[in-house]
Design a protein around this motif. Structure first.
Motif, PDB file in Angstrom:
ATOM      1  N   TYR A 183      -8.924  23.761   0.871  1.00  0.00           N
ATOM      2  CA  TYR A 183      -9.069  22.716   1.897  1.00  0.00           C
ATOM      3  C   TYR A 183      -8.142  21.540   1.587  1.00  0.00           C
ATOM      4  O   TYR A 183      -8.251  20.923   0.528  1.00  0.00           O
ATOM      5  N   PRO A 184      -7.207  21.203   2.485  1.00  0.00           N
ATOM      6  CA  PRO A 184      -6.318  20.050   2.240  1.00  0.00           C
ATOM      7  C   PRO A 184      -7.060  18.739   2.501  1.00  0.00           C
ATOM      8  O   PRO A 184      -7.432  18.432   3.636  1.00  0.00           O
ATOM      9  N   VAL A 185      -7.278  17.971   1.479  1.00  0.00           N
ATOM     10  CA  VAL A 185      -8.081  16.757   1.586  1.00  0.00           C
ATOM     11  C   VAL A 185      -7.260  15.637   2.238  1.00  0.00           C
ATOM     12  O   VAL A 185      -6.029  15.606   2.125  1.00  0.00           O
ATOM     13  N   PRO A 186      -7.910  14.712   2.939  1.00  0.00           N
ATOM     14  CA  PRO A 186      -7.184  13.612   3.599  1.00  0.00           C
ATOM     15  C   PRO A 186      -6.667  12.610   2.576  1.00  0.00           C
ATOM     16  O   PRO A 186      -7.346  12.329   1.576  1.00  0.00           O
ATOM     17  N   PRO A 187      -5.478  12.065   2.781  1.00  0.00           N
ATOM     18  CA  PRO A 187      -4.957  11.048   1.851  1.00  0.00           C
ATOM     19  C   PRO A 187      -5.683   9.729   2.022  1.00  0.00           C
ATOM     20  O   PRO A 187      -6.171   9.401   3.113  1.00  0.00           O
ATOM     21  N   ALA A 188      -5.740   8.958   0.967  1.00  0.00           N
ATOM     22  CA  ALA A 188      -6.462   7.675   0.972  1.00  0.00           C
ATOM     23  C   ALA A 188      -5.535   6.542   1.382  1.00  0.00           C
ATOM     24  O   ALA A 188      -5.365   5.554   0.656  1.00  0.00           O
ATOM     25  N   THR A 189      -4.948   6.631   2.580  1.00  0.00           N
ATOM     26  CA  THR A 189      -4.051   5.565   3.048  1.00  0.00           C
ATOM     27  C   THR A 189      -4.789   4.262   3.303  1.00  0.00           C
ATOM     28  O   THR A 189      -4.178   3.191   3.275  1.00  0.00           O
ATOM     29  N   PHE A 190      -6.087   4.330   3.540  1.00  0.00           N
ATOM     30  CA  PHE A 190      -6.863   3.128   3.822  1.00  0.00           C
ATOM     31  C   PHE A 190      -7.083   2.281   2.569  1.00  0.00           C
ATOM     32  O   PHE A 190      -7.583   1.163   2.660  1.00  0.00           O
ATOM     33  N   MET A 191      -6.729   2.796   1.396  1.00  0.00           N
ATOM     34  CA  MET A 191      -6.841   2.031   0.169  1.00  0.00           C
ATOM     35  C   MET A 191      -5.479   1.613  -0.385  1.00  0.00           C
ATOM     36  O   MET A 191      -5.410   1.059  -1.483  1.00  0.00           O
ATOM     37  N   LEU A 192      -4.431   1.884   0.360  1.00  0.00           N
ATOM     38  CA  LEU A 192      -3.102   1.460  -0.067  1.00  0.00           C
ATOM     39  C   LEU A 192      -2.903  -0.020   0.207  1.00  0.00           C
ATOM     40  O   LEU A 192      -3.646  -0.647   0.971  1.00  0.00           O
ATOM     41  N   ASP A 193      -1.875  -0.587  -0.401  1.00  0.00           N
ATOM     42  CA  ASP A 193      -1.506  -1.961  -0.078  1.00  0.00           C
ATOM     43  C   ASP A 193      -1.007  -2.035   1.360  1.00  0.00           C
ATOM     44  O   ASP A 193      -0.574  -1.040   1.949  1.00  0.00           O
ATOM     45  N   THR A 194      -1.036  -3.235   1.917  1.00  0.00           N
ATOM     46  CA  THR A 194      -0.603  -3.401   3.303  1.00  0.00           C
ATOM     47  C   THR A 194       0.836  -2.943   3.484  1.00  0.00           C
ATOM     48  O   THR A 194       1.192  -2.371   4.512  1.00  0.00           O
ATOM     49  N   PHE A 195       1.668  -3.180   2.499  1.00  0.00           N
ATOM     50  CA  PHE A 195       3.062  -2.725   2.535  1.00  0.00           C
ATOM     51  C   PHE A 195       3.260  -1.764   1.363  1.00  0.00           C
ATOM     52  O   PHE A 195       3.126  -2.159   0.204  1.00  0.00           O
ATOM     53  N   SER A 196       3.554  -0.506   1.671  1.00  0.00           N
ATOM     54  CA  SER A 196       3.693   0.526   0.637  1.00  0.00           C
ATOM     55  C   SER A 196       4.978   1.304   0.861  1.00  0.00           C
ATOM     56  O   SER A 196       5.397   1.534   2.005  1.00  0.00           O
ATOM     57  N   LEU A 197       5.577   1.697  -0.247  1.00  0.00           N
ATOM     58  CA  LEU A 197       6.808   2.475  -0.198  1.00  0.00           C
ATOM     59  C   LEU A 197       6.507   3.877   0.314  1.00  0.00           C
ATOM     60  O   LEU A 197       5.492   4.485  -0.062  1.00  0.00           O
ATOM     61  N   TYR A 198       7.401   4.393   1.163  1.00  0.00           N
ATOM     62  CA  TYR A 198       7.179   5.695   1.797  1.00  0.00           C
ATOM     63  C   TYR A 198       8.449   6.514   1.716  1.00  0.00           C
ATOM     64  O   TYR A 198       9.562   6.025   1.927  1.00  0.00           O
ATOM     65  N   SER A 199       8.266   7.795   1.388  1.00  0.00           N
ATOM     66  CA  SER A 199       9.373   8.737   1.336  1.00  0.00           C
ATOM     67  C   SER A 199       9.003   9.973   2.131  1.00  0.00           C
ATOM     68  O   SER A 199       7.838  10.379   2.152  1.00  0.00           O
ATOM     69  N   SER A 200       9.972  10.569   2.781  1.00  0.00           N
ATOM     70  CA  SER A 200       9.698  11.761   3.579  1.00  0.00           C
ATOM     71  C   SER A 200       9.307  12.950   2.716  1.00  0.00           C
ATOM     72  O   SER A 200       8.640  13.870   3.185  1.00  0.00           O
ATOM     73  N   THR A 201       9.688  12.938   1.447  1.00  0.00           N
ATOM     74  CA  THR A 201       9.379  14.064   0.560  1.00  0.00           C
ATOM     75  C   THR A 201       8.106  13.847  -0.247  1.00  0.00           C
ATOM     76  O   THR A 201       7.398  14.801  -0.558  1.00  0.00           O
ATOM     77  N   THR A 202       7.796  12.619  -0.606  1.00  0.00           N
ATOM     78  CA  THR A 202       6.615  12.335  -1.424  1.00  0.00           C
ATOM     79  C   THR A 202       5.560  11.536  -0.684  1.00  0.00           C
ATOM     80  O   THR A 202       4.546  11.179  -1.287  1.00  0.00           O
TER      81      THR A 202
END
Length: 772
Positions: free
Chosen positions: A557-576
């Motif tokens: 089962y692919p679990v949902p990512p915890a984006t709601f606990m990230l900082d308001t501004f977070s680094l994002y990459s298409s691969t990671t």
């Protein structure tokens, strides 16, 4: 001085950040103080007040070093008189005037020119030009120069770059100047490739510190998420001005604006931010806002009109102008107001426009649509999904467990070093209600084993909160348990979570435990023991379940990512996806790969790495060993600048290209190391040494006979041209070895040991046998 966005001063707020303002009177760091005022009278009042304040503590101002900076004032005076206290009687109310010189061209703080990279670059150039290596009776090895440059030179430059970064081009020039210091020290005639010196060792560089990498990793993201409100507010105001005044209301750190250059906006943007934007563009990274709830209503219609193409936004400029005259300038005014509630509005929105507006809202963030949902709702959905998954899971515990016992564990399988595929990270949780196996597929390559361990603890904490009170969660990950247990005793400061990898999962786990009426007990248990206790057996069950899940045809089962606990501004990459690892390490990795992948980088065309073993070389020969002349040879041979007669002939055309030992062949590096008869005995002795050392290593590892014969055949032919090399020509003098790992996939656990030891021996022997 009140600082606010341009939209706020024009009374035309676009986004929530336009409502922010910051009252700024003073900046202070170490022994420097900067008083900020909008007029001379205000500056005099502030100066006198601060003089009385510090006099009460026995402090006095050094007026000889004090300066008044005046900006945007025509015909400024040469000096000004400012009020102060009497040095002999600081508590007296008598005011004396001090003459202070005026600088109208720039501002300085902490001996740094503010937002002036050119002056900072000139200062750094002076530091490098005045630097000299110690004069000894013999030359120091390259590893010693590496340590000297790191501790004596870069240690001076790093804090200055932190205060005021320079442009990417200027930072690359400083790297070249450091490379020139190294080159001039060894007196080789032809210069090596400067980028190769600062390339990481795992990319077959020399691992020297890079000024350009230090310069690119400074800046903006820390201020946007700063734990001190004043820093965070100032960054939000700057970002609002950048977006709405300089970029046509388009967010500049994500989407198409990342590929736009703002290098000419240094008069309106901090140089640090421009450099970070350039770094994002070259690294293919973005900084999205993880909380985009304001797009559902708390945003101005005029802002949306400017940000969106005219064909996609359903409201025309004419309609928005009429709505603004009637007091409906925000999107929320149209979403909560019915036509019957607008008796004074002469314009009615047709059902078609209302439908188009709704469709447009649904397409605001097509690839991260969950970010516009409130964070509390995202968290609630994720927790309900996880609890539902464990109840409907077809897997059951192999033995009956008490209601209060929960065990979890994580597992990770690395991607192959030569294949561009994702690593596999899974976890397993077992309790009385069932067994759940989950995968971190939504994290793609951004997940490590820590993510699996922490997600198992998160699911375990959810089960403990929803089921029997006073539950005990058992895990073999000691570090994660120590962090959470310590934070429960002494809560971490908000910014302290940022230093932790996978900090979103740490925050989520901490929040679940705090919200539990009866918090569970987190217990560490040693894995892979022979104990018959129930916690140990449960841990063995989840360990085997997580490990076996990598081999199953049906993915967990692919679990949902915890984006709601990230900082308001977070680094994002298409691969990671969202990056939660140390940013400086990631940027160094990406920038190094980008520099090495350029067509102008000749060392990689010389190495042809894709034909050889891609395991990272050991650090010891490049960083610590005193026998490092072989590393120096690699530095010049990889750059095709080793001082041989053929290279001299190619540069000057006035020397003979033939071997100086009378072989009658071109004196190339390959000829010297493999064909020249003068070094035949040295090659044979080195082959025997490597053969003997490899034989001992394989015997201690109890390697099968057939596999051992393959390894020993390769070890014996490392110093000769043979079929074990991809092109039938040995390249050991470049620091490469044959890709023999493709032949022993059945025992990959010995790969790093054997290859690292073999490569170290090659470098060590080469350093002893070759003399300058």
């Amino acid at each position: 001085v009140i600082i606010s966005s341009i939209q706020h001063m024009d009374h035309r707020e676009h986004i929530p950040a336009d409502r922010l303002s910051l009252a700024l009177a003073m900046c202070e760091a170490t022994d420097d103080s900067l008083l900020i005022a909008g007029s001379l009278q205000s500056l005099e009042r502030s100066c006198l007040g601060m003089e009385h304040f510090q006099a009460a503590y026995g402090w006095l101002t050094n007026w000889d070093k004090s300066v008044v900076f005046i900006l945007n004032v025509p015909d400024p005076p040469v000096s000004l008189s400012l009020p102060s206290v009497l040095p002999a009687n600081p508590t007296s109310q008598i005011v004396c005037m001090r003459e202070v010189r005026v600088i109208p061209s720039h501002m300085e703080f902490l001996r740094v020119f503010v937002n002036n990279p050119l002056a900072q670059f000139a200062k750094l150039c002076d530091i490098i030009n005045s630097f000299a290596f110690p004069h000894l009776h013999c030359q120091l090895p390259l590893t010693a120069l590496h340590r000297i440059i790191s501790q004596c030179l870069v240690s001076q430059i790093c804090p200055l770059i932190t205060f005021q970064p320079i442009t990417r081009t200027q930072a690359q020039q400083l790297d070249h100047m450091i490379a020139c210091l190294v080159h001039n020290y060894y007196h080789f005639p032809y210069h090596f490739h400067s980028t190769l010196l600062s390339l990481p060792i795992d990319l077959f560089g020399m691992g020297f510190p890079s000024i350009s990498h230090l310069n690119d990793t400074q800046g903006m993201l820390c201020n946007l998420n700063h734990h001190i409100p004043a820093f965070r507010t100032m960054a939000a105001i700057t970002l609002s001005n950048w977006m709405c005044s300089l970029n046509h209301c388009v967010y500049p750190l994500d989407g198409p604006s990342v590929h736009r250059s703002f290098a000419r906006q240094n008069h309106a943007l901090p140089t640090t931010w421009i450099i970070v934007h350039e770094t994002l563009r070259h690294s293919e990274l973005t900084i999205p806002t993880t909380d985009q709830l304001f797009l559902l209503g708390d945003v101005a219609l005029r802002h949306l009109l400017r940000a969106c193409p005219s064909s996609s936004f359903p409201l025309s400029p004419y309609i928005i102008s009429i709505l603004e005259t009637e007091g409906y300038s925000w999107l929320r005014d149209l979403l909560v107001t019915q036509p019957a509630d607008l008796p004074c509005l002469s314009l009615r929105l047709s059902p078609m426009i209302t439908c188009l507006l709704g469709r447009w809202l649904q397409s605001l963030t097509p690839y991260r649509a969950s970010l516009v949902i409130p964070r509390a709702v995202q968290q609630n959905y994720a927790e309900l999904a996880l609890l539902g998954a464990i109840h409907v899971s077809p897997q059951l515990p192999h033995q009956h467990l008490p209601d209060s016992l929960i065990a979890c564990d994580g597992s990770m399988v690395l991607a192959h070093v030569k294949i561009n595929c994702m690593c596999s990270v899974t976890f397993a949780v077992t309790a009385a209600s069932g067994l759940l196996i989950g995968s971190m597929d939504h994290y793609t390559n951004g997940a490590i084993i820590l993510h699996g361990e922490l997600y198992g603890l998160v699911v375990s904490a959810l089960l403990a909160r929803a089921q029997t009170p006073n539950s005990a969660i058992h895990s073999d990950h000691l570090n994660a348990l120590h962090v959470i247990n310590s934070s429960l005793v002494s809560p971490l400061l908000p910014h302290s979570w940022l230093t932790l990898p996978a900090h979103s999962l740490y925050r989520w786990l901490f929040d679940i435990i705090l919200s539990s009426p009866n918090p569970p007990t987190l217990s560490h248990i040693k894995a892979h023991t022979n104990s018959d206790s129930l916690p140990v057996q449960a841990n063995a069950l989840v360990d085997s379940s997580a490990c076996d899940s990598h081999k199953r045809l049906i993915c967990p089962y692919p679990v949902p990512p915890a984006t709601f606990m990230l900082d308001t501004f977070s680094l994002y990459s298409s691969t990671t996806k969202f990056v939660e690892s140390p940013i400086s390490s990631l940027l160094t990795y990406l920038l190094s790969h980008s520099a090495a992948a350029q067509l102008t980088f000749k060392p990689y065309s010389t190495l042809t790495l894709h034909l050889y073993d891609l395991h990272a070389p050991p650090e010891h020969p490049y960083v610590r060993t005193p026998y490092a002349y072989s590393v120096l040879v690699q530095l010049y041979t990889r750059s095709r600048q080793l001082d041989t007669t053929s290279v001299c002939f190619g540069h000057l055309q006035n020397t003979s290209p033939w071997c100086c030992f009378g072989c009658g062949s071109l004196e190339t590096p390959h000829h010297l190391f493999f064909e020249c008869l003068c070094f035949a005995e040295t090659r044979n002795r080195s082959s025997q040494d490597v053969f003997d050392a490899t034989s001992v290593l394989l015997s201690e590892a109890k390697t099968p006979v057939t596999t051992m014969e393959l390894y020993l055949h390769t070890a014996w032919h490392l110093f000769v041209d043979d079929t074990v090399w991809p092109l039938h020509a040995s390249q050991y003098y470049l620091g490469t070895v044959p890709a023999i790992n493709a032949l022993w996939e059945t025992t990959p656990q010995w790969a790093d040991i054997m290859l690292g030891q073999m490569l170290y021996l090659l470098l060590h022997l080469q350093g002893k046998n070759i003399r300058p």
